[in-house]
Design an enzyme around this catalytic site. Structure first.
Site: not given
Ligand SMILES: *[C@@H]1O[C@H](CO)[C@@H](O)[C@H](O)[C@H]1NC(C)=O
Ligand SMILES: *[C@@H]1O[C@H](CO)[C@@H](O)[C@H](O)[C@H]1NC(C)=O
Ligand SMILES: *[C@@H]1O[C@H](CO)[C@@H](O)[C@H](O)[C@H]1NC(C)=O
Ligand SMILES: *[C@@H]1O[C@H](CO)[C@@H](O)[C@H](O)[C@H]1NC(C)=O
Ligand SMILES: *[C@@H]1O[C@H](CO)[C@@H](O)[C@H](O)[C@H]1NC(C)=O
Ligand SMILES: *[C@@H]1O[C@H](CO)[C@@H](O)[C@H](O)[C@H]1NC(C)=O
Ligand SMILES: *[C@@H]1O[C@H](CO)[C@@H](O)[C@H](O)[C@H]1NC(C)=O
Ligand SMILES: *[C@@H]1O[C@H](CO)[C@@H](O)[C@H](O)[C@H]1NC(C)=O
Length: 554
Positions: A74, A168, A201
């Site tokens: 990321e 995300k 993440c």
């Protein structure tokens, strides 16, 4: 015929054979990526270009060693703090190969990355920021600047074609980004016969889409990009990510951003219940390429079973400690945050004297949102060496001095540290993450502490090389709890030694069994090996319906 020629040409170009659908394995690379520190005098474009150049070295190196797929973390291409670089992006439906597009028709970094994948004939996973123009209406939340900005993973195939795009969903206080309107289940197929799911993440701690990719869509292999903030005692990067892989029994190719001063690092290849194939928690400011032959799932996984269980070179306290040296005192450069355990129910484990056995059977129940953790702990007090008078005087006998009061003074605790103290802990409620999110959590654990205060739990210990350290060797630890089966997920969270490494999978057994009714019994138990340098041994549970509620005790 020309297909064959093309294949031969590709082979000659790269000089390396690719894995095929018929193989029982593939070769994966992940990069714990450390882009140069942010330099304000460079333009956003110069920064991203130099990061792509840096990435190319790793792509070439990985390909030389036969990698079929490579994953960068990321923010790896854009660089943390390089807030401004967003671009328009084709999606997998567009059959777009930016490398082949006329220049000027596609953002230059996309073209470069696509050519990088094509030139090296490798699947390339990168993270970028996509901008999508929008017009505000009553029903959408188009930002005032007229475009959405998404934290985006993009996947290129061996020809440089975009085969997956993922936005995300669970942002971590990223106020310049928006989440997509609903979770995206992004999956791509490869020519080596493996189907991958994609997420980013903080997503890993939620059911949608991450856990559901495995549980509902039967995806067995994941590419995961992160810029994780490691947190003791339960959520340091490799510990949490490999625990998740273990619980869902899926392969995770995890790539972490390397910025130790901010607590970010942690990459590896996690093979579900078989454990960690290789991983790094790198506290130096440097990139690490991890290249791994990965057995495929299913029947083939079992066939390849013989070499699945690598048992990473475990740090051996007996060899490394006791002679006054601590080879890892610079691990402290890796910044850590600590879970706020104020609202935990806890119980101290008496620290045994040398040669003394401790046997503790204890059930800890939380006051709130009932959870009962059953613990069985068998431990033995150990000194690695007889303390010499020199060592004794070096460290004094300051640990006899009672400190009356919290607040916890870490400097002092480190100075006085003479071996871990351990504590049983239980929690069921809502926790806070750096004031940007709250999640429902149910934890049962045994954790290490610098002294007898709860606030000292989780931290790395100094001076472990000292011969006067009082070690506690765990012979048998068993933790059992009953969880509501629906809307929850539990994973093992285990850590040992000074380098933030999880215990190898052969050292513990994590079981999750549906009982009668709607409950699930989860247990975590040590296997035969006694463990001398235990840091965390816990069942970390998520309870999704409580997400977003006010944190317990606030
Ligand atoms: C790809 O290969 C071509 C020909 O070797 C070279 O000119 C080009 O610079 C390479 N591009 C990248 C992004 O590696
Ligand atoms: C996943 O596997 C289960 C059990 O084999 C099957 O019933 C289900 O249809 C599969 N789901 C998908 C989306 O493939
Ligand atoms: C990494 O870089 C930061 C800032 O550039 C520095 O403060 C830190 O000491 C470095 N860490 C190591 C292990 O060299
Ligand atoms: C793990 O990866 C590191 C970095 O590439 C390498 O030095 C090490 O040999 C690897 N370990 C194993 C067990 O493959
Ligand atoms: C913590 O302890 C150290 C060493 O005893 C002392 O120098 C320091 O002033 C203490 N800090 C606080 C905030 O009490
Ligand atoms: C560890 O303790 C548990 C719970 O008492 C017991 O079931 C198990 O047999 C013990 N294991 C070993 C290896 O002694
Ligand atoms: C199921 O587990 C919960 C705790 O998660 C507990 O409160 C409840 O009593 C259990 N139900 C049964 C039937 O055991
Ligand atoms: C820890 O949590 C308690 C309540 O749960 C809260 O009052 C306290 O402010 C928190 N401490 C920190 C440092 O966030």
């Amino acid at each position: 015929m020309w297909l064959l020629l093309a294949a031969l040409a590709a082979l000659a170009a790269s000089g390396v054979q690719s894995s095929t659908a018929a193989d029982d394995h593939y070769i994966a690379a992940v990069v714990d990526f450390c882009p140069p520190p942010w330099t304000p005098h460079l333009t956003p474009e110069q920064i991203i270009n130099s990061n792509i150049e840096l990435a190319e070295g790793f792509v070439a190196d990985a390909k030389k060693q036969g990698a079929d797929i490579i994953v960068f973390p990321e923010e790896g291409m854009r660089g943390l703090r390089n807030m401004q670089y967003a671009m328009l992006m084709p999606g997998p439906g567009d059959e777009a190969t930016p490398c082949a597009a006329p220049s000027g028709t596609v953002a230059e970094p996309l073209r470069k990355l696509s050519c990088l994948a094509a030139n090296h004939s490798i699947y390339l996973v990168v993270n970028l920021v996509e901008t999508v123009p929008c017009e505000s209406s009553a029903t959408n939340q188009c930002p005032g600047n007229g475009h959405y900005s998404y934290n985006t993973d993009l996947v290129f195939d061996r020809n440089g074609k975009i085969v997956a795009k993922y936005h995300k969903y669970h942002l971590f206080g990223e106020y310049l980004h928006q989440p997509p309107p609903s979770p995206e289940y992004s999956v791509f197929e490869t020519d080596f016969g493996v189907r991958f799911g994609v997420f980013i993440c903080f997503d890993i701690l939620f059911d949608k889409p991450a856990a559901e990719l495995a549980l509902r869509l039967n995806v067995t292999d994941m590419v995961f990009t992160a810029a994780w903030f490691s947190e003791v005692p339960f959520l340091t990067a490799v510990q949490a990510h490999s625990g998740w892989a273990h619980a869902l029994d899926v392969t995770v190719l995890a790539a972490g951003y390397n910025l130790p001063e901010r607590g970010s690092t942690g990459s590896g290849v996690y093979l579900g219940r078989h454990g960690i194939l290789n991983a790094t928690m790198n506290w130096r400011n440097e990139s690490t390429l991890i290249l791994q032959r990965v057995p495929k799932h299913g029947a083939k996984w079992a066939d390849a079973g013989a070499d699945v269980h690598p048992d990473l070179d475990r740090f051996d306290p007996l060899k490394n400690y006791g002679a006054g040296k601590d080879p890892f005192d610079d691990v402290e450069k890796l910044y850590m945050i600590q879970d706020n355990m104020t609202m935990y129910t806890t119980w101290p484990v008496k620290r045994p004297e040398q040669g003394e056995d401790v046997l503790l059977d204890k059930t800890l129940c939380t006051d709130d949102r009932l959870l009962c953790c059953q613990f069985h702990v068998q431990a033995l007090g150990v000194s690695l060496f007889q303390p010499s008078s020199a060592a004794a005087s070096l460290h004094g006998y300051s640990y006899f001095r009672r400190r009356e009061e919290p607040p916890f003074n870490k400097t002092e605790a480190e100075e006085e540290f003479d071996g871990f103290h351990y504590r049983l802990v239980a929690f069921s409620g809502v926790r806070d993450h750096s004031r940007v999110a709250t999640t429902g959590v149910q934890v049962c654990g045994l954790i290490s502490c610098l002294n007898e205060e709860l606030a000292s739990c989780g931290w790395n210990a100094p001076n472990l090389g000292s011969p006067s350290i009082k070690w506690t060797e765990f012979v048998n630890v068993t933790i059992t709890a009953e969880y509501v089966a629906d809307g929850t997920l539990q994973f093992p969270s285990v850590l040992a030694g000074p380098r933030y490494e999880p215990l190898p999978a052969s050292h513990y057994n994590f079981q999750s069994e549906l009982g009668a009714g709607s409950n699930r019994t989860v247990s975590l138990t040590t296997t035969k090996q006694a463990i001398l340098d235990l840091r965390t041994f816990a069942i970390y549970g998520r309870h999704f319906a409580w997400d977003g509620e006010t944190a317990t005790g606030y």
